[in-house]
Design a protein around this motif. Structure first.
Motif, PDB file in Angstrom:
ATOM      1  N   LEU A 198      62.089 -20.677 -15.658  1.00 58.88           N
ATOM      2  CA  LEU A 198      61.104 -19.731 -15.131  1.00 58.88           C
ATOM      3  C   LEU A 198      60.965 -19.866 -13.617  1.00 58.88           C
ATOM      4  O   LEU A 198      60.839 -18.865 -12.908  1.00 58.88           O
ATOM      5  N   THR A 199      60.997 -21.097 -13.124  1.00 59.34           N
ATOM      6  CA  THR A 199      60.899 -21.301 -11.677  1.00 59.34           C
ATOM      7  C   THR A 199      62.106 -20.709 -10.961  1.00 59.34           C
ATOM      8  O   THR A 199      61.971 -20.059  -9.916  1.00 59.34           O
ATOM      9  N   ALA A 200      63.305 -20.928 -11.516  1.00 59.61           N
ATOM     10  CA  ALA A 200      64.516 -20.388 -10.891  1.00 59.61           C
ATOM     11  C   ALA A 200      64.486 -18.861 -10.873  1.00 59.61           C
ATOM     12  O   ALA A 200      64.855 -18.234  -9.867  1.00 59.61           O
ATOM     13  N   LEU A 201      64.030 -18.246 -11.958  1.00 58.64           N
ATOM     14  CA  LEU A 201      63.975 -16.784 -12.015  1.00 58.64           C
ATOM     15  C   LEU A 201      62.938 -16.230 -11.044  1.00 58.64           C
ATOM     16  O   LEU A 201      63.211 -15.276 -10.299  1.00 58.64           O
ATOM     17  N   SER A 202      61.747 -16.814 -11.051  1.00 60.12           N
ATOM     18  CA  SER A 202      60.694 -16.316 -10.160  1.00 60.12           C
ATOM     19  C   SER A 202      61.054 -16.540  -8.697  1.00 60.12           C
ATOM     20  O   SER A 202      60.716 -15.724  -7.838  1.00 60.12           O
ATOM     21  N   THR A 203      61.750 -17.646  -8.406  1.00 56.13           N
ATOM     22  CA  THR A 203      62.181 -17.898  -7.023  1.00 56.13           C
ATOM     23  C   THR A 203      63.169 -16.836  -6.564  1.00 56.13           C
ATOM     24  O   THR A 203      63.081 -16.325  -5.438  1.00 56.13           O
ATOM     25  N   ALA A 204      64.122 -16.481  -7.424  1.00 55.68           N
ATOM     26  CA  ALA A 204      65.096 -15.447  -7.070  1.00 55.68           C
ATOM     27  C   ALA A 204      64.427 -14.095  -6.891  1.00 55.68           C
ATOM     28  O   ALA A 204      64.786 -13.315  -6.008  1.00 55.68           O
ATOM     29  N   VAL A 205      63.418 -13.807  -7.747  1.00 48.70           N
ATOM     30  CA  VAL A 205      62.684 -12.547  -7.615  1.00 48.70           C
ATOM     31  C   VAL A 205      61.966 -12.506  -6.279  1.00 48.70           C
ATOM     32  O   VAL A 205      62.020 -11.508  -5.549  1.00 48.70           O
ATOM     33  N   HIS A 206      61.292 -13.596  -5.945  1.00 48.56           N
ATOM     34  CA  HIS A 206      60.513 -13.637  -4.704  1.00 48.56           C
ATOM     35  C   HIS A 206      61.416 -13.582  -3.473  1.00 48.56           C
ATOM     36  O   HIS A 206      61.101 -12.902  -2.484  1.00 48.56           O
ATOM     37  N   ALA A 207      62.543 -14.284  -3.523  1.00 46.33           N
ATOM     38  CA  ALA A 207      63.452 -14.342  -2.370  1.00 46.33           C
ATOM     39  C   ALA A 207      64.350 -13.115  -2.282  1.00 46.33           C
ATOM     40  O   ALA A 207      65.045 -12.941  -1.283  1.00 46.33           O
ATOM     41  N   ARG A 208      64.367 -12.286  -3.350  1.00 50.02           N
ATOM     42  CA  ARG A 208      65.236 -11.104  -3.397  1.00 50.02           C
ATOM     43  C   ARG A 208      66.696 -11.497  -3.211  1.00 50.02           C
ATOM     44  O   ARG A 208      67.411 -10.944  -2.373  1.00 50.02           O
ATOM     45  N   GLU A 209      67.107 -12.468  -4.015  1.00 48.78           N
ATOM     46  CA  GLU A 209      68.485 -12.959  -3.975  1.00 48.78           C
ATOM     47  C   GLU A 209      69.200 -12.618  -5.276  1.00 48.78           C
ATOM     48  O   GLU A 209      68.603 -12.703  -6.363  1.00 48.78           O
ATOM     49  N   VAL A 210      70.459 -12.230  -5.170  1.00 48.47           N
ATOM     50  CA  VAL A 210      71.258 -11.933  -6.356  1.00 48.47           C
ATOM     51  C   VAL A 210      71.322 -13.171  -7.235  1.00 48.47           C
ATOM     52  O   VAL A 210      71.548 -14.279  -6.749  1.00 48.47           O
ATOM     53  N   LEU A 211      71.119 -12.964  -8.520  1.00 48.15           N
ATOM     54  CA  LEU A 211      71.063 -14.076  -9.466  1.00 48.15           C
ATOM     55  C   LEU A 211      72.281 -14.028 -10.374  1.00 48.15           C
ATOM     56  O   LEU A 211      72.660 -12.972 -10.882  1.00 48.15           O
ATOM     57  N   ARG A 212      72.903 -15.188 -10.568  1.00 47.77           N
ATOM     58  CA  ARG A 212      74.023 -15.311 -11.510  1.00 47.77           C
ATOM     59  C   ARG A 212      73.570 -16.203 -12.655  1.00 47.77           C
ATOM     60  O   ARG A 212      72.928 -17.241 -12.437  1.00 47.77           O
ATOM     61  N   PHE A 213      73.902 -15.819 -13.880  1.00 48.71           N
ATOM     62  CA  PHE A 213      73.506 -16.649 -15.007  1.00 48.71           C
ATOM     63  C   PHE A 213      74.391 -16.371 -16.210  1.00 48.71           C
ATOM     64  O   PHE A 213      74.956 -15.283 -16.370  1.00 48.71           O
ATOM     65  N   ALA A 214      74.511 -17.387 -17.045  1.00 49.67           N
ATOM     66  CA  ALA A 214      75.144 -17.214 -18.351  1.00 49.67           C
ATOM     67  C   ALA A 214      74.087 -16.694 -19.304  1.00 49.67           C
ATOM     68  O   ALA A 214      72.941 -17.161 -19.284  1.00 49.67           O
ATOM     69  N   TYR A 215      74.471 -15.728 -20.117  1.00 52.96           N
ATOM     70  CA  TYR A 215      73.503 -15.101 -21.016  1.00 52.96           C
ATOM     71  C   TYR A 215      74.005 -15.172 -22.447  1.00 52.96           C
ATOM     72  O   TYR A 215      75.122 -14.746 -22.757  1.00 52.96           O
ATOM     73  N   THR A 216      73.181 -15.722 -23.321  1.00 55.64           N
ATOM     74  CA  THR A 216      73.526 -15.824 -24.739  1.00 55.64           C
ATOM     75  C   THR A 216      73.037 -14.580 -25.453  1.00 55.64           C
ATOM     76  O   THR A 216      71.823 -14.391 -25.596  1.00 55.64           O
ATOM     77  N   PRO A 217      73.930 -13.709 -25.901  1.00 51.26           N
ATOM     78  CA  PRO A 217      73.483 -12.475 -26.562  1.00 51.26           C
ATOM     79  C   PRO A 217      72.966 -12.754 -27.959  1.00 51.26           C
ATOM     80  O   PRO A 217      73.117 -13.855 -28.504  1.00 51.26           O
ATOM     81  N   ALA A 218      72.326 -11.733 -28.548  1.00 52.62           N
ATOM     82  CA  ALA A 218      71.803 -11.889 -29.910  1.00 52.62           C
ATOM     83  C   ALA A 218      72.934 -12.156 -30.892  1.00 52.62           C
ATOM     84  O   ALA A 218      72.804 -12.974 -31.802  1.00 52.62           O
ATOM     85  N   LEU A 219      74.067 -11.472 -30.707  1.00 52.75           N
ATOM     86  CA  LEU A 219      75.250 -11.695 -31.525  1.00 52.75           C
ATOM     87  C   LEU A 219      76.337 -12.285 -30.649  1.00 52.75           C
ATOM     88  O   LEU A 219      76.584 -11.792 -29.541  1.00 52.75           O
TER      89      LEU A 219
ATOM     90  N   ASP B 294      71.510  -4.601 -13.150  1.00 51.04           N
ATOM     91  CA  ASP B 294      72.779  -5.244 -13.491  1.00 51.04           C
ATOM     92  C   ASP B 294      73.873  -4.668 -12.584  1.00 51.04           C
ATOM     93  O   ASP B 294      74.213  -3.482 -12.654  1.00 51.04           O
ATOM     94  N   LEU B 295      74.437  -5.523 -11.734  1.00 49.30           N
ATOM     95  CA  LEU B 295      75.418  -5.062 -10.746  1.00 49.30           C
ATOM     96  C   LEU B 295      76.733  -4.641 -11.402  1.00 49.30           C
ATOM     97  O   LEU B 295      77.430  -3.757 -10.891  1.00 49.30           O
ATOM     98  N   ASP B 296      77.103  -5.250 -12.509  1.00 47.11           N
ATOM     99  CA  ASP B 296      78.365  -4.920 -13.168  1.00 47.11           C
ATOM    100  C   ASP B 296      78.252  -3.694 -14.062  1.00 47.11           C
ATOM    101  O   ASP B 296      79.237  -2.980 -14.271  1.00 47.11           O
ATOM    102  N   ARG B 297      77.062  -3.420 -14.582  1.00 47.99           N
ATOM    103  CA  ARG B 297      76.863  -2.262 -15.458  1.00 47.99           C
ATOM    104  C   ARG B 297      76.181  -1.116 -14.746  1.00 47.99           C
ATOM    105  O   ARG B 297      75.972  -0.047 -15.325  1.00 47.99           O
ATOM    106  N   ASP B 298      75.778  -1.346 -13.506  1.00 46.48           N
ATOM    107  CA  ASP B 298      75.197  -0.302 -12.662  1.00 46.48           C
ATOM    108  C   ASP B 298      74.014   0.375 -13.360  1.00 46.48           C
ATOM    109  O   ASP B 298      73.915   1.606 -13.421  1.00 46.48           O
ATOM    110  N   ASP B 299      73.107  -0.450 -13.885  1.00 42.09           N
ATOM    111  CA  ASP B 299      71.963   0.103 -14.607  1.00 42.09           C
ATOM    112  C   ASP B 299      70.886  -0.973 -14.706  1.00 42.09           C
ATOM    113  O   ASP B 299      71.142  -2.161 -14.490  1.00 42.09           O
ATOM    114  N   TRP B 300      69.668  -0.531 -15.046  1.00 46.36           N
ATOM    115  CA  TRP B 300      68.562  -1.451 -15.254  1.00 46.36           C
ATOM    116  C   TRP B 300      68.709  -2.136 -16.606  1.00 46.36           C
ATOM    117  O   TRP B 300      69.114  -1.521 -17.587  1.00 46.36           O
TER     118      TRP B 300
END
Length: 326
Positions: A141-162, A192-198
């Motif tokens: 949560l701290t890493a996400l909120s920090t990126a939001v506040h700093a307006r920095e592009v965020l990279r992360f691994a995402y575990t999908p539902a499937l 999402d920079l790769d999908r060009d959508d929210w």
């Protein structure tokens, strides 16, 4: 002139009450000379309070953020509000239950007897929702909120539902805009920079990668309001904020009865035991089922999709009651 210790506490309380204090105004409020104010500010600095001086016609002092959290002063209402909030922290899903309990014990220990009594009589039992959602680590949560506040592009691994069919999914690259809660879960609203959508991402499935990317200029969120945007997304209605399926019926029930069991529907009284209900849902079948929970005769005003949904449910319920055809 009050004693030095009392004056220091009064000065600290004033500095916490507003951002900037002109030196002359501080001296007037404390009924001391500007020289005494300067000396007291130096004493507070020695105690670890990060007080900075600002120049100008009304030069003065500001309590700034520091590397460590110094002792704070709270008035009575602030102390009670803090204690109640700490008791409610167990339902946030942020994984801070133990820390909140320790903080509450610390706050209670230093409270005067009159406030401790108020807290002890104001015991709040925080009941978690029936569905236990995965907790999110405070580091995430701290890493996400920090990126939001700093307006920095965020990279992360995402575990999908499937899980993906082949191999690990590539890291996501997003422009983070908001960190929100919905239904007991934490979500990141981002472009999402790769999908060009929210997109909205569940925070408990995010594993941030470091370092963050470059700074970005925030885009305008559809509708301009994050609450309306998130509500629309979870209702499956794009950016309109309304349910994708909305129908109108007449029920043989008093409007007061229907209103007490309808969260966001529109109820209109048509008589002592008759009312009009306009309600929305994710699907027509879901809408028909929601209306069917009222123990009353139903007249469908429209649209035709709702009538077909009732017919579909009628066939399904009939089969459930009589058994499968031979």
């Amino acid at each position: 002139m009050p004693k030095t210790s009392a004056r220091l506490l009064a000065l600290l309380s004033l500095l916490q009450a507003r951002r900037d204090w002109p030196a002359a105004l501080l001296a007037e409020r404390l009924e001391v000379s500007p020289r005494t104010v300067r000396r007291d500010v130096d004493h507070l600095r020695e105690l670890g309070y990060p007080i900075v001086a600002f120049k100008g016609p009304d030069g003065g002092y500001r309590l700034d953020a520091g590397a460590e959290l110094p002792p704070l002063l709270f008035d009575d209402e602030q102390a009670v509000a803090l204690a109640v909030a700490l008791q409610m922290a167990t339902t946030t899903g942020a994984g801070i239950e133990e820390a909140a309990a320790r903080a509450l014990a610390t706050v209670r220990q230093v409270m005067p007897a009159r406030l401790r009594h108020r807290i002890d009589t104001l015991q709040v039992t925080a009941v978690a929702p029936p569905v236990v959602h995965p907790q999110v680590g405070t580091g995430v949560l701290t890493a996400l909120s920090t990126a939001v506040h700093a307006r920095e592009v965020l990279r992360f691994a995402y575990t999908p539902a499937l899980p993906p069919e082949a191999g690990d999914a590539p890291p996501r690259r997003v422009e983070p805009h908001h960190l929100v809660t919905w239904g007991g879960r934490w979500y990141l609203v981002a472009w999402d920079l790769d999908r060009d959508d929210w997109r909205t991402f569940r925070a408990d499935r995010i594993a941030p990668r470091t370092p963050n990317g470059p700074r970005f200029t925030p885009r305008e969120l559809p509708g301009g309001d994050v609450a309306a945007f998130v509500t629309a997304r979870f209702r499956g209605s794009g950016g309109s904020g309304d349910w994708p399926c909305r129908g109108e019926v007449i029920l043989d029930l008093p409007a007061a009865v229907v209103s007490s069991h309808t969260r966001d529907g529109v109820v209109e009284e048509l008589g002592p035991d008759r009312c009009r209900l306009v309600l929305g849902s994710w699907s027509w079948l879901g809408l028909a089922a929601a209306i069917g929970r009222f123990d009353a005769d139903i007249e469908v005003v429209g649209p035709a999709e709702l009538k077909r949904a009732f017919a579909h449910l009628a066939r399904r319920y009939t089969q459930a009651a009589t058994g499968p055809p031979a």
